[in-house]
Each structure stands twice: as C-alpha cells, then as structure tokens.
Design an enzyme around this catalytic site. Structure first.
Site, PDB file in Angstrom:
ATOM      1  N   ALA A 108       0.772  -1.240   0.000  1.00 33.75           N
ATOM      2  CA  ALA A 108       0.000   0.000   0.000  1.00 33.75           C
ATOM      3  C   ALA A 108       0.808   1.299   0.000  1.00 33.75           C
ATOM      4  CB  ALA A 108      -0.939   0.013   1.214  1.00 33.75           C
ATOM      5  N   ALA A 109       1.938   1.329   0.687  1.00 25.76           N
ATOM      6  CA  ALA A 109       2.655   2.593   0.864  1.00 25.76           C
ATOM      7  C   ALA A 109       3.206   3.103  -0.476  1.00 25.76           C
ATOM      8  CB  ALA A 109       3.779   2.398   1.862  1.00 25.76           C
ATOM      9  N   PRO A 110       3.233   4.431  -0.680  1.00 24.53           N
ATOM     10  CA  PRO A 110       2.910   5.502   0.276  1.00 24.53           C
ATOM     11  C   PRO A 110       1.439   5.910   0.356  1.00 24.53           C
ATOM     12  CG  PRO A 110       3.781   6.469  -1.717  1.00 24.53           C
ATOM     13  CD  PRO A 110       3.839   4.972  -1.918  1.00 24.53           C
ATOM     14  N   ASP A 131       2.199  -2.939   4.191  1.00 26.70           N
ATOM     15  CA  ASP A 131       3.502  -2.795   3.555  1.00 26.70           C
ATOM     16  C   ASP A 131       4.538  -3.376   4.511  1.00 26.70           C
ATOM     17  OD1 ASP A 131       4.248  -0.955   0.933  1.00 26.70           O
ATOM     18  OD2 ASP A 131       5.970  -1.297   2.245  1.00 26.70           O
ATOM     19  N   CYS A 231       4.023  -0.982 -12.792  1.00 27.57           N
ATOM     20  CA  CYS A 231       4.388   0.169 -13.629  1.00 27.57           C
ATOM     21  C   CYS A 231       5.634  -0.185 -14.437  1.00 27.57           C
ATOM     22  CB  CYS A 231       4.597   1.425 -12.791  1.00 27.57           C
ATOM     23  SG  CYS A 231       5.799   1.249 -11.453  1.00 27.57           S
TER      24      CYS A 231
END
Length: 303
Positions: A108-110, A131, A231
C-alpha cells in the site's frame, strides 16, 4: 534507453514510444472525494490561479499546467487533492470496491491507491493497507490522515506470507496487488529508472511478485476480486506472473472497462506462450495517452 528497445516489437510505434519516454511526465492530481468534489476543486484552483486541464476519461483527475507541483496549493495541503500519476488511478477503478466490503491493499505505501480505494468505499467498510517497509508506512499514515481516511487499518507484513490471524481468519472480498517492480514505466518521472537495469533484477523481482499474487489469491474469498498491476513493461513481471497464478491457483482473468487507450496483454513473449485469456489484461504505453507506462489485470477467485 537501450533496455527499452527490447519492447520495440510490442509497442506498436517504437519511435513514438521512445519519444514519449524521453518527455517529462505531466503533473496530475486526483480529487479526494472524502473531503471535496471535482467542482469545488475547480473553483479552488481558479481562485488560487492554478492552471489545470480536466482529464477527459476521469472526472476526478486534473493535469496541472505552468510547471505547477501538486503540493503547491492549499487544496493539496487540506487533503482535497492527491498528487497521483494518471495511470496509477487505474487499479482502484478495476478493483471497484463497495462501502460494505473488506478490502486489502497488500503493497500500500505511500498511499496513492489506498486513499483512492478509501474514497471509492465512501470511507466505510474495512480497508487494510499493508507494507513491509516501516519508513514507507509512515508516509502511508501521513497521507491517509491528510486525506481524512478513517476506515483504514495499517499492517506491516511481508505480503508473500500475509497472515489473516489478526482478522479472525476471515478472507477479503477484494485485494489490490500493486507489486514492487522494475519501474520501467516511470521513466518519464524518474529518468534514471533504467540506469541499473538488468535481467537478473527483473527475474528476481518477478519471483517476489509471484509469491505476493499467489498469497493474495489465497486470502481472497471465493468469488472475490484480485487486481494485479505494475508500472513496468516487462512481460516477465506482467503476463508471466499472471500465467504462474493461473497455473497454480483457482482463478480466472476477467474483463473490466477502461476508457483509456490501451492494448491487450501479450499471448507470447521470448518463446513463452500465455493463456488466450491474457487478452483481458491491459497494457498502457506512454505514447498512447501521454502518461507513464502501466499494466493492469483483473482476476476472479474460483467459487
């Protein structure tokens, strides 16, 4: 740029692809609907003299002009908007959580996708942001607080071995698996993204991705939804990881609507073939929509 040349056969227009990768990435903000609305943000930007253009495929995204930084406005400080790359908004749309559900963001972070999920859940239900990096968890907590998120539980676990014990063993309705990756698709934002590129790194991180995705499917209830995203352009981290899951877990790829130019997932790469259903995955290249690069697929866990 040499590492990206390996993708010339699959990007459609290699010259446009490379030219786009060399241009700076537009600055984009997402409206945080927990605290504001798109109309209120427009008025606030107009009053503050912030240059912006609405993104045509998503009512809650604005591209900033004039070299504006997302953090240089009072709507950002007050949590009305969140600086988020345009294609980064895709996974939460694909996951499509509802306010009554139990949802896990396992990496999840950030917090860009976590806070977006919270808004789509109307800040209700249960959202777990996990995380394994303590420093990044601090950023997640800070961003959630600024955005007014109250339905979030923060955990620190290795997503490959995520335990349901703290949650009474109950599986999640939906799980977002936005895994750590080689980040090739962020080159417009981080020009040094491929400076230390190597196949060893891609193969190593793909092993981590496979472990995270497999465990995420295990802890999502039958009939539930898992969204996998990266990504990066590398098929080793995208289609190959999905194929690994399809071969070992009870799940299937499903379609989802995306009003953004994209191409289907690959059926073959470097001598390896993938299931025909891989067409349901979506590849987004920088020259398609003047964005970063992205890959996103939606899975349904078997009943």
């Amino acid at each position: 740029m040499e590492p990206l040349s390996r993708y010339d056969p699959i990007v459609g227009d290699p010259s446009a692809f490379h030219a786009a990768c060399e241009r700076p990435l537009p600055s984009v903000v997402r409206v945080n609907e927990i605290k504001s609305t798109a109309d209120r943000v427009r008025r606030a930007f107009d009053e503050a003299g912030v240059e912006y253009v609405p993104v045509d495929w998503h009512d809650g995204l604005f591209r900033l002009g004039g070299g504006e930084s997302p953090g240089n406005s009072w709507p950002f400080v007050h949590g009305w908007v969140y600086g988020q790359e345009e294609v980064s908004a895709v996974p939460a749309i694909a996951l499509d959580p509802t306010p009554s559900e139990r949802v896990l963001d396992c990496c999840a972070a950030p917090g860009s996708k976590t806070t977006q999920l919270a808004a789509r859940m109307d800040d209700r239900g249960t959202l777990v942001g996990n995380d394994n990096n303590l420093g990044r968890l601090s950023a997640l907590r800070s961003n959630a607080e600024r955005c007014g998120v109250t339905n979030l539980v923060v955990t620190r676990q290795d997503a490959r071995n995520f335990s349901l014990k703290p949650f009474s063993g109950e599986q999640f309705d939906r799980t977002l698996v936005d895994v750590p990756c080689s980040c090739e698709g962020t080159i417009r934002k981080n020009p040094d993204a491929v400076d230390n590129w190597s196949m060893d790194h891609i193969e190593g991180i793909a092993g981590v991705q496979k472990g995270i995705l497999e465990r995420s499917i295990e802890i999502t209830q039958p009939g539930g939804t898992v969204v996998y995203s990266t990504c990066t352009f590398a098929p080793e981290e995208n289609e190959a990881v999905l194929q690994y899951a399809l071969d070992r877990a009870d799940c299937r790829l499903v379609e989802y609507d995306l009003p953004l130019e994209h191409v289907p997932g690959l059926l073959e790469w470097d001598g390896e073939t993938f299931a025909d259903s891989m067409r349901k995955a979506k590849r987004i290249y920088p020259h398609h929509n003047d964005t970063g690069g992205f890959f996103c697929a939606k899975l349904e866990v078997g009943e």
